[in-house]
Motif scaffolding. Structure first.
Motif, PDB file in Angstrom:
ATOM      1  N   GLU A   2       0.841  -1.192   0.000  1.00  0.00           N
ATOM      2  CA  GLU A   2       0.000   0.000   0.000  1.00  0.00           C
ATOM      3  C   GLU A   2       0.877   1.243   0.000  1.00  0.00           C
ATOM      4  N   PRO A   3       0.429   2.319  -0.681  1.00  0.00           N
ATOM      5  CA  PRO A   3       1.228   3.538  -0.680  1.00  0.00           C
ATOM      6  C   PRO A   3       1.310   4.145   0.714  1.00  0.00           C
ATOM      7  N   THR A   4       2.463   4.696   1.048  1.00  0.00           N
ATOM      8  CA  THR A   4       2.639   5.408   2.308  1.00  0.00           C
ATOM      9  C   THR A   4       2.153   6.837   2.129  1.00  0.00           C
ATOM     10  N   SER A   5       2.105   7.607   3.232  1.00  0.00           N
ATOM     11  CA  SER A   5       1.703   9.004   3.105  1.00  0.00           C
ATOM     12  C   SER A   5       2.699   9.759   2.222  1.00  0.00           C
ATOM     13  N   ALA A   6       3.974   9.392   2.286  1.00  0.00           N
ATOM     14  CA  ALA A   6       4.973  10.020   1.412  1.00  0.00           C
ATOM     15  C   ALA A   6       4.698   9.676  -0.045  1.00  0.00           C
ATOM     16  N   ASP A   7       4.290   8.398  -0.302  1.00  0.00           N
ATOM     17  CA  ASP A   7       3.937   7.995  -1.657  1.00  0.00           C
ATOM     18  C   ASP A   7       2.743   8.794  -2.156  1.00  0.00           C
ATOM     19  N   ALA A   8       1.738   8.974  -1.281  1.00  0.00           N
ATOM     20  CA  ALA A   8       0.544   9.719  -1.665  1.00  0.00           C
ATOM     21  C   ALA A   8       0.908  11.158  -2.024  1.00  0.00           C
ATOM     22  N   ALA A   9       1.800  11.757  -1.252  1.00  0.00           N
ATOM     23  CA  ALA A   9       2.230  13.123  -1.543  1.00  0.00           C
ATOM     24  C   ALA A   9       2.944  13.170  -2.900  1.00  0.00           C
ATOM     25  N   CYS A  10       3.761  12.162  -3.198  1.00  0.00           N
ATOM     26  CA  CYS A  10       4.432  12.094  -4.497  1.00  0.00           C
ATOM     27  C   CYS A  10       3.415  11.930  -5.613  1.00  0.00           C
ATOM     28  N   GLU A  12       0.300  12.928  -5.611  1.00  0.00           N
ATOM     29  CA  GLU A  12      -0.407  14.192  -5.791  1.00  0.00           C
ATOM     30  C   GLU A  12       0.433  15.158  -6.621  1.00  0.00           C
ATOM     31  N   GLY A  13       1.733  15.171  -6.385  1.00  0.00           N
ATOM     32  CA  GLY A  13       2.623  16.036  -7.149  1.00  0.00           C
ATOM     33  C   GLY A  13       3.013  15.432  -8.484  1.00  0.00           C
ATOM     34  N   GLY A  14       2.640  14.183  -8.708  1.00  0.00           N
ATOM     35  CA  GLY A  14       2.919  13.524  -9.977  1.00  0.00           C
ATOM     36  C   GLY A  14       4.350  13.066 -10.158  1.00  0.00           C
ATOM     37  N   ARG A  15       5.143  13.006  -9.119  1.00  0.00           N
ATOM     38  CA  ARG A  15       6.543  12.667  -9.280  1.00  0.00           C
ATOM     39  C   ARG A  15       6.997  11.511  -8.426  1.00  0.00           C
ATOM     40  N   PRO A  17       8.770   8.227  -7.704  1.00  0.00           N
ATOM     41  CA  PRO A  17       9.852   7.569  -8.458  1.00  0.00           C
ATOM     42  C   PRO A  17       9.317   6.382  -9.263  1.00  0.00           C
ATOM     43  N   LEU A  18       9.766   6.287 -10.484  1.00  0.00           N
ATOM     44  CA  LEU A  18       9.306   5.237 -11.380  1.00  0.00           C
ATOM     45  C   LEU A  18       9.461   3.832 -10.786  1.00  0.00           C
ATOM     46  N   PRO A  19      10.602   3.500 -10.153  1.00  0.00           N
ATOM     47  CA  PRO A  19      10.701   2.162  -9.568  1.00  0.00           C
ATOM     48  C   PRO A  19       9.616   1.888  -8.521  1.00  0.00           C
ATOM     49  N   ALA A  20       9.219   2.903  -7.763  1.00  0.00           N
ATOM     50  CA  ALA A  20       8.156   2.722  -6.771  1.00  0.00           C
ATOM     51  C   ALA A  20       6.837   2.429  -7.465  1.00  0.00           C
ATOM     52  N   LEU A  21       6.551   3.137  -8.551  1.00  0.00           N
ATOM     53  CA  LEU A  21       5.321   2.883  -9.307  1.00  0.00           C
ATOM     54  C   LEU A  21       5.320   1.481  -9.910  1.00  0.00           C
ATOM     55  N   LEU A  22       6.458   1.076 -10.453  1.00  0.00           N
ATOM     56  CA  LEU A  22       6.561  -0.263 -11.043  1.00  0.00           C
ATOM     57  C   LEU A  22       6.335  -1.335  -9.974  1.00  0.00           C
ATOM     58  N   THR A  23       6.920  -1.126  -8.797  1.00  0.00           N
ATOM     59  CA  THR A  23       6.753  -2.072  -7.700  1.00  0.00           C
ATOM     60  C   THR A  23       5.292  -2.146  -7.265  1.00  0.00           C
TER      61      THR A  23
END
Length: 157
Positions: A2-10, A12-15, A17-23
């Protein structure tokens, strides 16, 4: 995963990291794949073994040592998957008559049926992703990921 709050903030900003999205995408696929395997009564099969060993075995026996690069996993991970598939009765492991140190892997009849089920599940889930996201986006993602995966693998230090 599940995405973390830091992931959610990323996100929202659209950035993110690609490896995190792939994972995250792979995790979603794997969870759905595992759920469907369980529904089919294939509790002993994992998405990792399905996408590696089962996917790379064909009609002829194959040396385990030749599969490491194709599968994209370590020798240790591949050995663990081979042991799991062998104990589940999905593959047969024999010594290579031309080199007793080498192991030959082949599908059992149950393994062949499991392989067919796995390929159907891959197609079904991917079809659902295409229906949800559109074939143009999925094919674009496939082209980009294929190009990234085709890049030379850096040597390990």
């Amino acid at each position: 995963m599940e995405p973390t709050s830091a992931d959610a903030a990323c996100l929202e900003g659209g950035r993110m990291p690609l490896p995190a999205l792939l994972t995250m995408a792979a995790s979603r696929f794997g969870a759905e794949f595992d759920r469907r395997l369980h529904e089919l009564g294939c509790e002993t099969l994992s998405v990792s073994a399905a996408r590696t060993v089962l996917r790379h075995l064909g009609a002829q026996p194959r040396r385990a040592s030749t599969m490491v690069d194709d599968c994209g996993v370590s020798k240790q991970a591949l050995s663990q998957q081979i042991a799991q598939l062998e104990s589940s009765g999905l593959i047969k492991v024999e010594s290579d008559p031309s080199d007793a140190r080498a192991r030959l892997l082949s599908l059992t009849p149950a393994g062949l049926e499991a392989q067919r089920s796995v390929l159907r599940l891959f197609d079904q889930i991917e079809g659902e992703w295409i229906a949800a996201l559109g074939s143009t986006d999925i094919e674009g993602a496939r082209r980009v990921l294929t190009a990234l995966a085709s890049r030379p693998r850096p040597e390990r230090p």
